[in-house]
Motif scaffolding. Sequence first.
Motif, mmCIF file in Angstrom:
data_model
loop_
_atom_site.group_PDB
_atom_site.id
_atom_site.type_symbol
_atom_site.label_atom_id
_atom_site.label_comp_id
_atom_site.label_asym_id
_atom_site.label_seq_id
_atom_site.Cartn_x
_atom_site.Cartn_y
_atom_site.Cartn_z
ATOM 1 N N SER A 262 0.839 -1.199 0.000
ATOM 2 C CA SER A 262 0.000 0.000 0.000
ATOM 3 C C SER A 262 0.874 1.250 0.000
ATOM 4 O O SER A 262 2.063 1.201 0.332
ATOM 5 N N GLU B 245 0.669 3.634 2.036
ATOM 6 C CA GLU B 245 1.049 3.916 3.425
ATOM 7 C C GLU B 245 2.255 3.083 3.844
ATOM 8 O O GLU B 245 3.150 3.574 4.546
ATOM 9 N N GLN B 246 2.291 1.825 3.420
ATOM 10 C CA GLN B 246 3.426 0.966 3.775
ATOM 11 C C GLN B 246 4.717 1.470 3.137
ATOM 12 O O GLN B 246 5.767 1.523 3.779
ATOM 13 N N SER C 250 2.250 9.552 2.279
ATOM 14 C CA SER C 250 1.534 8.629 1.393
ATOM 15 C C SER C 250 1.042 9.325 0.126
ATOM 16 O O SER C 250 0.949 8.703 -0.938
ATOM 17 N N CYS D 187 4.448 -8.337 4.205
ATOM 18 C CA CYS D 187 3.673 -7.102 4.328
ATOM 19 C C CYS D 187 2.612 -6.970 3.239
ATOM 20 O O CYS D 187 1.606 -6.289 3.433
ATOM 21 N N ASN E 273 -0.677 -8.302 4.512
ATOM 22 C CA ASN E 273 -1.366 -7.569 5.580
ATOM 23 C C ASN E 273 -0.935 -6.109 5.546
ATOM 24 O O ASN E 273 0.195 -5.780 5.891
ATOM 25 N N GLN E 274 -1.837 -5.228 5.119
ATOM 26 C CA GLN E 274 -1.486 -3.822 4.957
ATOM 27 C C GLN E 274 -1.275 -3.095 6.282
ATOM 28 O O GLN E 274 -0.819 -1.949 6.296
ATOM 29 N N ASP E 275 -1.592 -3.752 7.385
ATOM 30 C CA ASP E 275 -1.346 -3.137 8.692
ATOM 31 C C ASP E 275 0.106 -3.319 9.141
ATOM 32 O O ASP E 275 0.556 -2.657 10.084
ATOM 33 N N LEU E 276 0.822 -4.214 8.473
ATOM 34 C CA LEU E 276 2.216 -4.456 8.829
ATOM 35 C C LEU E 276 3.124 -3.414 8.187
ATOM 36 O O LEU E 276 2.761 -2.782 7.197
ATOM 37 N N ARG E 277 4.298 -3.243 8.749
ATOM 38 C CA ARG E 277 5.268 -2.287 8.223
ATOM 39 C C ARG E 277 6.576 -3.002 7.904
ATOM 40 O O ARG E 277 7.022 -3.884 8.643
#
Length: 204
Positions: A21, A23-24, A33, A67, A70-74
């Motif tokens: 993403s 954001e990532q 972003s 990552c 899972n888009q919540d991971l960084r």
Amino acid sequence: MALPLMPKATAVWLVENTSLSFEQIAAFCGMHSLEVQAIADGEVAVGMVGLDPIANGQLTKAEIERCEKNQDLRLKLLVADLPQVASRSKGPRYTPITKRGDKPDAIAWLLKHHPELSDAQICRLIGTTKPTIAAVRDRTHWNVANIKPRGPVMLGLCSQRELEEALALAIRRGGVPRPPEEAENLYGEDQDDDSYSSEREDAR
């Protein structure tokens, strides 16, 4: 937070070669972003060659795949066991006498391509002053007839990394990159700027 080598070029590669993403990618590269989205839309970093973070040992393929699921991971940067490069101390940047005449060209280029940079950032980046920036912007500089927009990296006034870090900071502070078509109209063509050329003719 440690950043990858050449963050913007790394972001270009991640945009083009992964399903991460915005954001990532922004979090990993220390960017906003919206700037990453602008890269994806072809509005920023046009023509820039992406830098593969896997090839230079800053990421693993497994980390990217982790990552992507899972888009919540960084993403986690791989830190090499090397001594840290000493950061430049604050204060005026020393510029060799032979390059000081290039500063107005660099200022014109930065004003044209990166209006999101503040005058203070330009001062720190290439070691100039706010009155000089104002004179170039207003076309009241004493040498305006000979100014040609040229990149500060090409001129050796700053490094690519320093420029990218300044741009990332400007974006985080709310600066908005200028669309390519507007930038083209600000100073005309690089190296052979029409508006400056006409003033050179008048000066003769």
